[in-house]
Design a protein around this motif. Structure first.
Motif, PDB file in Angstrom:
ATOM      1  N   ALA A 181       0.814  -1.216   0.000  1.00 37.24           N
ATOM      2  CA  ALA A 181       0.000   0.000   0.000  1.00 37.24           C
ATOM      3  C   ALA A 181       0.849   1.268   0.000  1.00 37.24           C
ATOM      4  O   ALA A 181       0.397   2.316  -0.468  1.00 37.24           O
ATOM      5  N   VAL A 182       2.066   1.198   0.520  1.00 31.87           N
ATOM      6  CA  VAL A 182       2.886   2.406   0.659  1.00 31.87           C
ATOM      7  C   VAL A 182       4.102   2.417  -0.257  1.00 31.87           C
ATOM      8  O   VAL A 182       4.795   3.434  -0.341  1.00 31.87           O
ATOM      9  N   LEU A 183       4.365   1.304  -0.940  1.00 34.48           N
ATOM     10  CA  LEU A 183       5.507   1.215  -1.840  1.00 34.48           C
ATOM     11  C   LEU A 183       5.032   0.810  -3.232  1.00 34.48           C
ATOM     12  O   LEU A 183       4.187  -0.085  -3.362  1.00 34.48           O
ATOM     13  N   LEU A 184       5.572   1.434  -4.257  1.00 34.03           N
ATOM     14  CA  LEU A 184       5.306   1.026  -5.633  1.00 34.03           C
ATOM     15  C   LEU A 184       6.369   0.026  -6.038  1.00 34.03           C
ATOM     16  O   LEU A 184       7.559   0.334  -6.026  1.00 34.03           O
ATOM     17  N   ARG A 185       5.935  -1.179  -6.390  1.00 35.96           N
ATOM     18  CA  ARG A 185       6.866  -2.244  -6.785  1.00 35.96           C
ATOM     19  C   ARG A 185       7.025  -2.228  -8.297  1.00 35.96           C
ATOM     20  O   ARG A 185       6.053  -2.321  -9.046  1.00 35.96           O
ATOM     21  N   LEU A 186       8.265  -2.128  -8.745  1.00 36.03           N
ATOM     22  CA  LEU A 186       8.579  -2.091 -10.170  1.00 36.03           C
ATOM     23  C   LEU A 186       9.704  -3.066 -10.466  1.00 36.03           C
ATOM     24  O   LEU A 186      10.624  -3.220  -9.642  1.00 36.03           O
ATOM     25  N   PRO A 187       9.678  -3.724 -11.618  1.00 36.70           N
ATOM     26  CA  PRO A 187      10.866  -4.487 -12.012  1.00 36.70           C
ATOM     27  C   PRO A 187      12.067  -3.551 -12.093  1.00 36.70           C
ATOM     28  O   PRO A 187      11.917  -2.361 -12.384  1.00 36.70           O
ATOM     29  N   LEU A 188      13.250  -4.090 -11.805  1.00 40.38           N
ATOM     30  CA  LEU A 188      14.459  -3.276 -11.842  1.00 40.38           C
ATOM     31  C   LEU A 188      14.555  -2.559 -13.184  1.00 40.38           C
ATOM     32  O   LEU A 188      14.564  -3.180 -14.246  1.00 40.38           O
ATOM     33  N   THR A 189      14.614  -1.238 -13.122  1.00 41.53           N
ATOM     34  CA  THR A 189      14.658  -0.414 -14.320  1.00 41.53           C
ATOM     35  C   THR A 189      15.726   0.649 -14.134  1.00 41.53           C
ATOM     36  O   THR A 189      15.718   1.380 -13.144  1.00 41.53           O
ATOM     37  N   LEU A 190      16.647   0.724 -15.073  1.00 36.51           N
ATOM     38  CA  LEU A 190      17.699   1.734 -15.030  1.00 36.51           C
ATOM     39  C   LEU A 190      17.756   2.375 -16.414  1.00 36.51           C
ATOM     40  O   LEU A 190      18.518   1.958 -17.278  1.00 36.51           O
ATOM     41  N   VAL A 191      16.880   3.372 -16.618  1.00 35.62           N
ATOM     42  CA  VAL A 191      16.754   4.000 -17.925  1.00 35.62           C
ATOM     43  C   VAL A 191      17.071   5.481 -17.826  1.00 35.62           C
ATOM     44  O   VAL A 191      17.042   6.073 -16.742  1.00 35.62           O
ATOM     45  N   ASP A 192      17.361   6.078 -18.993  1.00 34.41           N
ATOM     46  CA  ASP A 192      17.655   7.506 -19.023  1.00 34.41           C
ATOM     47  C   ASP A 192      16.381   8.297 -19.288  1.00 34.41           C
ATOM     48  O   ASP A 192      15.275   7.731 -19.352  1.00 34.41           O
ATOM     49  N   ALA A 193      16.517   9.597 -19.452  1.00 33.48           N
ATOM     50  CA  ALA A 193      15.355  10.462 -19.629  1.00 33.48           C
ATOM     51  C   ALA A 193      14.594  10.168 -20.912  1.00 33.48           C
ATOM     52  O   ALA A 193      13.430  10.539 -21.049  1.00 33.48           O
ATOM     53  N   ASP A 194      15.236   9.483 -21.863  1.00 30.64           N
ATOM     54  CA  ASP A 194      14.573   9.082 -23.102  1.00 30.64           C
ATOM     55  C   ASP A 194      13.950   7.694 -23.003  1.00 30.64           C
ATOM     56  O   ASP A 194      13.388   7.203 -23.984  1.00 30.64           O
ATOM     57  N   GLY A 195      14.064   7.059 -21.832  1.00 34.26           N
ATOM     58  CA  GLY A 195      13.492   5.730 -21.649  1.00 34.26           C
ATOM     59  C   GLY A 195      14.385   4.610 -22.133  1.00 34.26           C
ATOM     60  O   GLY A 195      13.965   3.446 -22.167  1.00 34.26           O
ATOM     61  N   ARG A 196      15.629   4.909 -22.495  1.00 35.89           N
ATOM     62  CA  ARG A 196      16.561   3.884 -22.952  1.00 35.89           C
ATOM     63  C   ARG A 196      17.364   3.340 -21.781  1.00 35.89           C
ATOM     64  O   ARG A 196      17.826   4.105 -20.938  1.00 35.89           O
ATOM     65  N   GLY A 197      17.533   2.030 -21.746  1.00 27.22           N
ATOM     66  CA  GLY A 197      18.344   1.439 -20.694  1.00 27.22           C
ATOM     67  C   GLY A 197      17.871   0.058 -20.318  1.00 27.22           C
ATOM     68  O   GLY A 197      17.164  -0.621 -21.087  1.00 27.22           O
ATOM     69  N   LEU A 198      18.238  -0.362 -19.134  1.00 21.84           N
ATOM     70  CA  LEU A 198      17.962  -1.715 -18.662  1.00 21.84           C
ATOM     71  C   LEU A 198      16.563  -1.800 -18.065  1.00 21.84           C
ATOM     72  O   LEU A 198      16.215  -1.020 -17.180  1.00 21.84           O
ATOM     73  N   ARG A 199      15.772  -2.746 -18.562  1.00 22.92           N
ATOM     74  CA  ARG A 199      14.444  -3.003 -18.006  1.00 22.92           C
ATOM     75  C   ARG A 199      14.339  -4.498 -17.750  1.00 22.92           C
ATOM     76  O   ARG A 199      14.232  -5.288 -18.682  1.00 22.92           O
ATOM     77  N   LEU A 200      14.392  -4.870 -16.490  1.00 26.08           N
ATOM     78  CA  LEU A 200      14.376  -6.285 -16.132  1.00 26.08           C
ATOM     79  C   LEU A 200      12.950  -6.816 -16.199  1.00 26.08           C
ATOM     80  O   LEU A 200      12.039  -6.246 -15.595  1.00 26.08           O
TER      81      LEU A 200
END
Length: 443
Positions: free
Chosen positions: A90-109
């Motif tokens: 309820a208090v945390l947003l769970r997301l797959p590990l994501t390490l992207v730049d401002a253009d949305g490019r990068g690692l998306r697990l």
């Protein structure tokens, strides 16, 4: 007086916990749950330590002292939240590990077995050359085959020196500064690999990012204080512990400002713990006082109608190092918190703290106007700049951290206490639990 002068204490009944950061809260909840009479003492007027909410300014939504994140592998922290009545979902947003730049490019697990998900994510980074993707995949496999261990004297830069420059700049450097708040050139490779191991191999969901939707006070500090009071614990906020000494009645245990306790947990800062133990355990005190620290600066920006490519994006460092100070930006609207609010985080911020918060804020504001595209610059404004000058200890190779045990019936807790993790919420919580366990295990 030598530490050995105190007698061996029986199972403690009255326990004082000094410090209501996440380590102290974990220790107080655990000791209370074991049936002990707990007194919790905190110097600040609010709990939370270095992960706390700030007093709300008139007409403003509450802000935190910094943008903190958790990962799915933080099982002790998540269990503690549930124990005091907070649902992490309820208090945390769970997301797959994501390490992207401002253009949305990068690692998306993606989902599935993490090793394969990581490999697929690396090879999906099409803006990298195939040699760069192959190099990171091979490096990860080599770390796995070596059990995520390396020479304890290595830095992260030494560990990854064979990787292409782009891989180090876009993956290693931001991950290292996010996890250890220490630049790769000086950060401990041993601790870095431990964090990677627990994120990638601690089970399903271990690598997930858990980003707060609510102020930090709502995640643990305030619920834990309320839980402790309901259980009969005594809580003193805004009170400093001045002196630690042997009990005047000669019984085992210690006196805190003249009040006798069967055992004490020092969950305050390393410097404060060093002060309290200077004459009781000088060797331990000297080790606790020897840390070097690294600041973190968080600049809050308001830009109504703006969005980032992801709830958290990595930002490139400027080649000269004299602009674009933040390495990460968080979109609070995408987190389900405050739409239009963004947190820009400057880790390893010592050079910027030296230049002053006003100059840092101006540089971050320029950076925000460059990354929040499609919004007129005049609609992007700086709300507040917050600096935590001792946010974390410098996580250097071969760093000798003080042990949990200080003396009979006297233990320490905090992310600075010896353990496998850097200065993280999970490290703090685990140290608090370990401190109470050490008291229970004492002969």
């Amino acid at each position: 007086m030598a530490a050995e002068a105190a007698e061996v204490a029986p199972a403690p009944g009255r326990i004082a916990v000094v410090g209501a950061g996440w380590a102290g809260l974990a220790a107080a909840v655990e000791a209370t749950g074991r049936g002990h009479a707990v007194t919790l003492i905190e110097l600040a007027p609010q709990p939370g330590g270095r992960a706390r909410s700030l007093p709300a300014e008139p007409g403003q939504a509450p802000l935190d002292n910094g943008q903190h994140i958790l990962i799915g592998a933080y099982v002790a922290t998540l269990a503690l939240m549930r124990r005091v009545g907070i649902d992490p979902d309820a208090v945390l947003l769970r997301l797959p590990l994501t390490l992207v730049d401002a253009d949305g490019r990068g690692l998306r697990l993606g989902r599935g077995p993490v090793l394969w998900a990581f490999t697929r994510a690396v090879w999906a980074m099409h803006h990298w050359r195939w040699r760069e993707r192959l190099a990171l995949s091979n490096a990860a496999l080599a770390w796995l085959l070596k059990g995520f261990r390396c020479d304890p004297g290595w830095t992260v830069a030494r560990l990854t020196q064979g990787l292409p420059e782009r891989v180090r700049r876009e993956f290693v450097d931001p991950l290292c500064v996010a996890a250890l708040n220490t630049p790769a050139a000086s950060a401990s490779a041993t601790v870095f690999l431990r964090v990677l191991h627990d994120a990638l191999f601690a089970g399903p969901g271990a690598s997930d990012l858990l980003v707060p939707r609510r102020p930090l006070a709502d995640l643990l500090p305030e619920p834990a204080i309320a839980w402790l009071r309901r259980q009969g614990a005594i809580v003193h906020l805004g009170r400093r512990a001045h002196q630690l000494s042997p009990r005047a009645d000669g019984r085992p245990g210690w006196a805190l400002d003249g009040e006798p306790f069967d055992a004490i947990v020092l969950a305050c800062s390393a410097r404060e713990a060093a002060r309290l133990t200077a004459t009781i355990a000088p060797d331990w005190s000297q080790r606790a006082a020897a840390f070097s620290y690294e600041p973190i600066v968080t600049a809050y920006v308001q830009a109504d109608g703006a969005r980032l490519a992801a709830p958290m994006v990595a930002l490139p460092e400027s080649p000269s190092g004299d602009a674009a100070p933040a390495q990460f930006a968080f979109d609070h609207g995408a987190l389900g918190a405050s739409p239009g609010r963004f947190a820009y985080v400057v880790s390893g911020a010592a050079p910027w703290v030296a230049r002053g918060l006003e100059e840092t804020g101006e540089a971050v504001l320029a950076q925000a106007r460059a990354t929040l595209r499609g919004i007129a610059p005049g609609r992007i404004r700086l709300i507040r700049v917050v600096a935590d000058k001792r946010a974390t200890f410098l996580c250097l190779p071969g760093l000798e951290r003080p042990p949990t045990r200080i003396a009979n019936a006297l233990v320490a807790a905090g992310d600075h206490v010896d353990g496998p993790y850097p200065a993280t919420l999970e490290g703090a919580v685990r140290s608090g639990l370990a401190a109470v366990e050490a008291l229970a295990a004492a002969p």
